[in-house]
Design a protein around this motif. Sequence first.
Motif, short mmCIF file in Angstrom:
data_model
loop_
_atom_site.label_atom_id
_atom_site.label_comp_id
_atom_site.label_asym_id
_atom_site.label_seq_id
_atom_site.Cartn_x
_atom_site.Cartn_y
_atom_site.Cartn_z
N GLU A 1 0.82 -1.13 0.72
CA GLU A 1 -0.01 -0.11 0.28
C GLU A 1 0.63 1.62 -0.44
OE1 GLU A 1 0.87 -1.92 2.54
OE2 GLU A 1 1.65 -0.41 3.81
N SER A 2 2.36 1.09 0.15
CA SER A 2 2.81 2.53 -0.39
C SER A 2 4.59 2.22 -0.49
CB SER A 2 3.50 3.18 0.96
OG SER A 2 3.90 2.31 2.31
N HIS B 1 6.75 2.83 1.40
CA HIS B 1 7.70 2.48 2.74
C HIS B 1 7.22 0.74 2.38
CE1 HIS B 1 8.43 2.49 7.04
NE2 HIS B 1 8.56 3.80 6.92
N SER B 2 5.94 -0.08 2.29
CA SER B 2 5.60 -0.74 2.82
C SER B 2 6.67 -1.39 1.73
CB SER B 2 4.47 -1.17 3.18
OG SER B 2 3.51 -0.92 4.08
N ALA B 3 7.05 -1.69 0.38
CA ALA B 3 7.61 -1.88 -0.45
C ALA B 3 8.89 -2.62 -0.12
CB ALA B 3 7.90 -1.04 -2.01
N GLN B 4 9.39 -1.47 0.66
CA GLN B 4 10.70 -1.38 1.14
C GLN B 4 10.84 -2.87 2.57
OE1 GLN B 4 14.77 -2.01 0.81
NE2 GLN B 4 14.04 -0.64 -0.99
N SER B 5 10.15 -2.10 2.98
CA SER B 5 9.82 -2.47 4.29
C SER B 5 9.54 -4.90 4.47
CB SER B 5 8.54 -2.34 5.77
OG SER B 5 9.14 -0.86 5.35
N GLY C 1 8.25 8.00 -4.64
CA GLY C 1 8.42 6.84 -3.84
C GLY C 1 9.90 6.53 -2.91
N LEU C 2 11.19 7.45 -4.03
CA LEU C 2 12.53 6.29 -3.39
C LEU C 2 12.32 7.00 -1.93
CD1 LEU C 2 14.52 4.71 -3.65
CD2 LEU C 2 15.61 6.97 -5.04
N LEU C 3 11.67 8.58 -2.24
CA LEU C 3 11.92 9.43 -0.66
C LEU C 3 11.34 8.69 0.37
CD1 LEU C 3 13.01 10.81 -2.61
CD2 LEU C 3 12.53 12.87 -1.60
N LEU C 4 10.31 7.86 0.40
CA LEU C 4 9.31 7.49 1.19
C LEU C 4 9.06 6.45 1.89
CD1 LEU C 4 6.67 7.96 2.64
CD2 LEU C 4 5.28 6.86 1.11
N MET C 5 10.82 5.83 0.72
CA MET C 5 11.19 4.17 1.77
C MET C 5 12.26 4.69 2.30
SD MET C 5 12.06 2.00 -2.01
CE MET C 5 10.67 1.44 -2.71
N ILE D 1 1.39 5.18 14.30
CA ILE D 1 1.91 5.18 13.01
C ILE D 1 2.45 4.61 12.22
CG2 ILE D 1 4.34 4.39 14.30
CD1 ILE D 1 6.07 6.90 13.20
N GLY D 2 2.00 3.15 12.92
CA GLY D 2 1.68 2.04 12.17
C GLY D 2 0.38 1.28 11.30
N PHE D 3 -0.51 2.42 10.99
CA PHE D 3 -2.00 1.84 11.15
C PHE D 3 -1.93 1.50 9.39
CE2 PHE D 3 -6.14 3.88 10.47
CZ PHE D 3 -6.61 3.50 10.93
N GLN D 4 -1.40 1.97 8.59
CA GLN D 4 -1.78 1.80 7.06
C GLN D 4 -0.50 0.43 6.95
OE1 GLN D 4 0.02 4.84 4.54
NE2 GLN D 4 1.19 3.51 3.23
#
Lengths: 391, 95, 311
Positions: free
Chosen positions: A57-58, A60-64, A84-88, C115-118
Amino acid sequence: MNKRVPLTGNDAGAEALKDVNPDVAAVFPITPQTELMHQFASYVHDGVVDTELILVESEHSAQSACFGAASAGARTVTATSSQGLLLMAEICAITAATRLPVVMPVVNRAISAPVNIGCDHSDSMFLRDAGWIQLYCENSQEVYDTVVQAFRIGEHKDVLLPVMVCLDGFIISHTMEGVELIGPEAARQFVGEYDAAFRLLDTAKPITVGPLHLTDYYFECKRQVVEAMATARRVIVEVGKEYGRLTGREYALFEPYRLDDAEVAIIALGSTCGTAKVAADRAREKGLRAGVLKLRSFRPFPGEEIAEALRHVGAVAVLDRSISYGLPGGPLFHEVRSFANGGAVLVSYVYGLGGRDITPSDLQCVFAELAARRQSGESDGVFRYIGLRES
Amino acid sequence: MSELLGWKDMPIGGIIFESGSSQRYVTGGWRTYKPVHAQDRCVHCLRCWILCPDSAVLVENGRLVGFDYDHCKGCGICARECPAKCRAIEMELDR
Amino acid sequence: MAINLKEMSARPELLVGGHRSCAGCAAPAILRQALHVAGPDTVVGFATGCMEVSTTIYPYTAWRVPYIHCAFENCAATVSGVEAAYRVLQRKGRIPADKKINFIAFGGDGASYDIGFQSLSGAMERGHRMLYVCYDNNAYMNTGTQRSSATPRGAMTNTSPNGSIISGKQQSRKDLTACVLAHNIPYVAQASVSNPIDFMRKVARALEIDGPSFINILQPCHRGWGCKPEDSIELARLAVETRWWPLYEVDHGRWKVNNKPKTVVPVVDWFRIQARFKHMVAGDRDGILAWHQEQVDKAWTELLEKEEKSQ
């Protein structure tokens, strides 16, 4: 017999990922990376690869998710651009310091504000100190070849670092050209079976990934990454040679173009190197011995080798497609300058921000300016812009 | 700091490869009061065992046999949660 | 699954002592309880927080199961990646076909409500086989008690102090259990550290499910709530008995209230023993105490209705 097919840079990236068949891909859409993931998703849905695709869903979650999958012992990929890169970014640093060899095509795009989807390198430059290897590509062929090599480089037991394969948004990502593919069999043989350095999923030998390091151990972990980057310099060359033996296309840390006898030279990253080569040819037709140093590996930065390659060149233009506020010039310029050994006049040119075009004539002008500076030895006003309205 | 590993000898990625290594770290010194077990009053319901945050209630064959004083922080949850009908754990001043 | 403490006590501890949580913090007991149910073939993911920090201070780890921590806001996404890796590696024959591994992600209320809701929402929606356990202590405790969206209305924290003009937290709490339930996942439950058998049964049920599941467990923080360390469990028990924190589960759409207190304990009895509500108990100038009691009564009635309707 290797196949030669018309592909965009995004297609070439997807094709390389398909040929390698990674275990896990976690992706989130962003222009101009989207077609790469569309294409790869179709390979997953058609059963061409057996990759587990996580549509997060983002970024950030992709890299996570990549962090989790790679820790689990899976060969893992993602791809992104710009915001996207900055978010991750936060997680990118964690992936690197945890020594997870995730491979990530970065389709270079300007960063906001103002929002802009055109190409520049501000996104990947933002992450230059995140601990990722950064390899820049000139064209779609290099995208394909570099993605395949990235697995071998990152996964090398003395490297174990994630790798960004940077390709210019739209200029490469959306431009069709002939690309020679080595195909899945050769690609999988080249990258080999993935043998992870540690496996979270081995419940018989439980490990703790991501513990807290206090002042007593943290510093040592950072030093280890420095060493891994130093080793990567050697490994990039070794893998590039081996790939050359397989395909006839050898890769190194950088590519010199007509540099041997050059009086003036341009050093740049990405698709602009192709433009610079055309400009150099034209300059030579007019009697100016011009050359190009196409830098492929920005991290690790081969400073001594660059200095050596440019030792005899009288004046050098360093082209940055990104900007550093508060310090004139771009990051590439400052890094090249930090290794300069006095001889050449170095000039910084910032160009092409937000996708502004750069043409062979622009770069012919740069060569002409360099020639004049070489004559005069003038080193004032070394911070220049190309294609910027100054009024 | 000479007894600590240097960067060449440390495992990569900051990872801990020895599971349960915290057992070597003694938290018993945090304690002011210590739990004392009255075997004769205990019904061995094991509520103290399942609620102990420090895995410090020792059980053998389903019976409470004592405490791991190396790790017991003396929080008193075991004594507080011991059923009123037995009150088999009492907190005493330590040392 | 019947929970048998005697049998469990014969098995090795999977979270050992020597970790550095505050004396009297009951959160490690929650982790132990979950692991006694889940067993050694379990991967634990942790969001940054008290438990993450205190159980893994290098080179010491309290964990005897595989453990992964990445950052504060991404535990569910991180465990998504681990679970996806498990699926593909098993498909490719690199993990035996009959080897089942449980995936449990833990986060505090800061990591889960805020912070981790999403990340939590994404993982639940994608359907990963993962149990997410939120240990809710009603504030950001690791950083020194700041208000979160789980902090009750009126409560004092270091970012919602009892000032001369503004008294405590002004907003009502988020109902995270309901938010996760809205993802239409197979199993959602609320538990309390005061009721370990109930919690362990819920963990067992969640781990049977081939998909996402979620448990929100109340875990008083004696430092943040302002009580004696040994009273942590008692505080959780009173939260259940006042019905402020009802124990219930929703298993494939079927609601069940697990604990129906026989005598109604007024909410103020629970507030009275916590320093964070001291200002309200001393003089309820904004009428928040009465508001809480109204909310609790209303929510309890609705909960019983949902249980009845879903049978």
